[in-house]
Design an enzyme around this catalytic site. Structure first.
Site, PDB file in Angstrom:
ATOM      1  N   ASP A   1      -1.750   7.173  16.901  1.00 37.13           N
ATOM      2  CA  ASP A   1      -2.042   5.617  17.803  1.00 37.13           C
ATOM      3  C   ASP A   1      -1.127   5.228  18.754  1.00 37.13           C
ATOM      4  OD1 ASP A   1      -0.041   4.766  16.300  1.00 37.13           O
ATOM      5  OD2 ASP A   1      -0.988   3.148  15.404  1.00 37.13           O
TER       6      ASP A   1
ATOM      7  N   TYR B   1      -7.472   8.733  14.053  1.00 39.07           N
ATOM      8  CA  TYR B   1      -6.363   8.153  13.520  1.00 39.07           C
ATOM      9  C   TYR B   1      -6.490   7.925  12.103  1.00 39.07           C
ATOM     10  CZ  TYR B   1      -2.505   5.114  12.448  1.00 39.07           C
ATOM     11  OH  TYR B   1      -1.466   4.617  11.781  1.00 39.07           O
TER      12      TYR B   1
ATOM     13  N   TRP C   1       0.918  -1.100   0.011  1.00 39.10           N
ATOM     14  CA  TRP C   1       0.184  -0.001  -0.222  1.00 39.10           C
ATOM     15  C   TRP C   1       0.782   1.308   0.059  1.00 39.10           C
ATOM     16  CZ3 TRP C   1      -0.293  -4.203   3.460  1.00 39.10           C
ATOM     17  CH2 TRP C   1       0.325  -3.913   4.624  1.00 39.10           C
TER      18      TRP C   1
ATOM     19  N   GLU D   1      -5.636   1.025   5.527  1.00 41.16           N
ATOM     20  CA  GLU D   1      -5.428   1.648   7.105  1.00 41.16           C
ATOM     21  C   GLU D   1      -6.715   1.082   7.930  1.00 41.16           C
ATOM     22  OE1 GLU D   1      -3.617   3.319   8.777  1.00 41.16           O
ATOM     23  OE2 GLU D   1      -2.332   3.916   6.873  1.00 41.16           O
TER      24      GLU D   1
ATOM     25  N   TYR E   1     -12.454  -8.790  13.322  1.00 43.91           N
ATOM     26  CA  TYR E   1     -13.047  -7.494  13.567  1.00 43.91           C
ATOM     27  C   TYR E   1     -13.933  -7.164  12.387  1.00 43.91           C
ATOM     28  CZ  TYR E   1      -9.506  -7.286  17.188  1.00 43.91           C
ATOM     29  OH  TYR E   1      -8.753  -7.431  18.426  1.00 43.91           O
TER      30      TYR E   1
END
Ligand code: SF4
Length: 333
Positions: A139, A121, A28, A41, A86
């Site tokens: 962060d 962030y 990336w 991200e 997540y």
């Protein structure tokens, strides 16, 4: 604070130089496309770089633009996310992609920050890297590096510390905002590491880092004590009948909300579905909870109607199962 600003100002140039010469090539890096930066991200939140690499390439191949992502079904998006964990991140990406497909990718901090699933962030990182805007991305990694550099003993788990360092960074942001943002992340990832000793003798800040000069690297960052994870015992049933396997959808709320799973129960509600063919244990660690699982491969007595029965091929193609169940997926064949 004046002193901290001066220390940080002096640290910018050596850091940029070090980053230019030493940064890792990551898939990336080198893009200015806000969509691609955003995907990376979000994937990198709470997930290791090594784990993200393969997912990132495959995800962009499948959904090369926000429009392509917006037009996919939720099931397809979750499938592409399978194993990354997540999962609310994937759902938010999908929701946000629909907004972006309609209105274009936002061009400023407030616009990016307003996308579902994007916090301070992530918005800071996207705006710095894609648009070279002086928007700090602070962060835990960046705070570790900065509190060591300035020997700052404030608790980095406190929001006020985060805000203070964002403010501090804003004062020193160079015009190469994207490079600066990434160089702080990179220093935290490969020099000023979270576990084990920092690599001070190789660090571009070795002559100015206040913690290092005082020989007190291990004193920083100051953090709140972590609460112990809660342990939950789970009984997992891989039900098999005539080449099909039982799945069910989790509740829409809570851990792994709305994802597919093998039927399972807590200790007190053992179920009896048929003859046990095999059994094994497995453990999965979430942020606040540990699942200690006992799994059973069972020849089911019937096609229990409360479950969805799918072939291994269908499971592979269309149903995203969280990695918590990985050990038991080996039975699906
Ligand atoms: S000198 Fe050491 S403690 Fe200081 S920023 Fe570099 S790696 Fe971290």
């Amino acid at each position: 604070m004046q002193n901290a600003i001066q220390v940080l100002k002096n640290a910018v140039e050596p850091l940029l130089k070090w980053y230019g010469e030493n940064h890792r090539e990551l898939p990336w890096r080198g893009t200015r496309d806000p969509y691609k930066i955003w995907v990376s991200e979000i994937m990198l939140q709470q997930t290791r770089v090594e784990a993200v690499k393969g997912y990132y390439a495959a995800f962009l191949e499948k959904f090369p633009t926000a429009e392509a992502l917006a037009n996919a079904s939720e099931e397809e998006v979750l499938k592409a996310w399978e194993g990354l964990g997540y999962y609310s991140r994937a759902r938010n990406l999908h929701r946000a992609a629909k907004l972006i497909a309609e209105k274009g990718f936002p061009r400023d901090f407030e616009g990016v920050r307003s996308l579902p699933g994007v916090g301070d962030y992530t918005a800071g990182a996207i705006c710095s890297i894609a648009y070279d805007l002086p928007c700090p991305a602070v962060d835990g990694n960046v705070l570790r590096v900065l509190t060591r550099l300035t020997a700052d003993g404030r608790n980095i788990d406190e929001m006020s510390t985060r805000i203070a360092f964002s403010q501090l960074l804003r004062e020193v942001y160079p015009k190469e905002a994207g490079e600066f943002c990434q160089s702080l992340m990179e220093l935290g990832a490969i020099m000023c590491v979270p576990n084990g000793e920092p690599m001070c003798p190789l660090c571009p800040w070795q002559n100015m880092c206040l913690a290092h000069l005082a020989g007190e690297e291990e004193k920083f960052p100051v953090r709140s004590e972590k609460k112990a994870r809660k342990i939950e015992r789970i009984f997992v049933y891989v039900l098999k009948k005539e080449g099909k396997f039982a799945l069910r959808k989790r509740e829409k709320r809570g851990l792994l909300a709305g994802l597919w799973e093998f039927p399972n129960t807590s200790e007190k509600e053992r179920a009896n579905y048929g003859q046990v063919l095999s059994e094994k244990t497995a453990k999965h660690i979430f942020t606040h909870v540990e699942w200690h699982m006992m799994g059973y491969l069972i020849e089911a007595e019937e096609f229990f109607p409360q479950f969805l029965w799918v072939t291994p091929e269908e499971m592979k193609q269309s149903y995203a199962l969280p990695s918590a169940f990985k050990a038991f997926k080996e039975w699906v064949k």
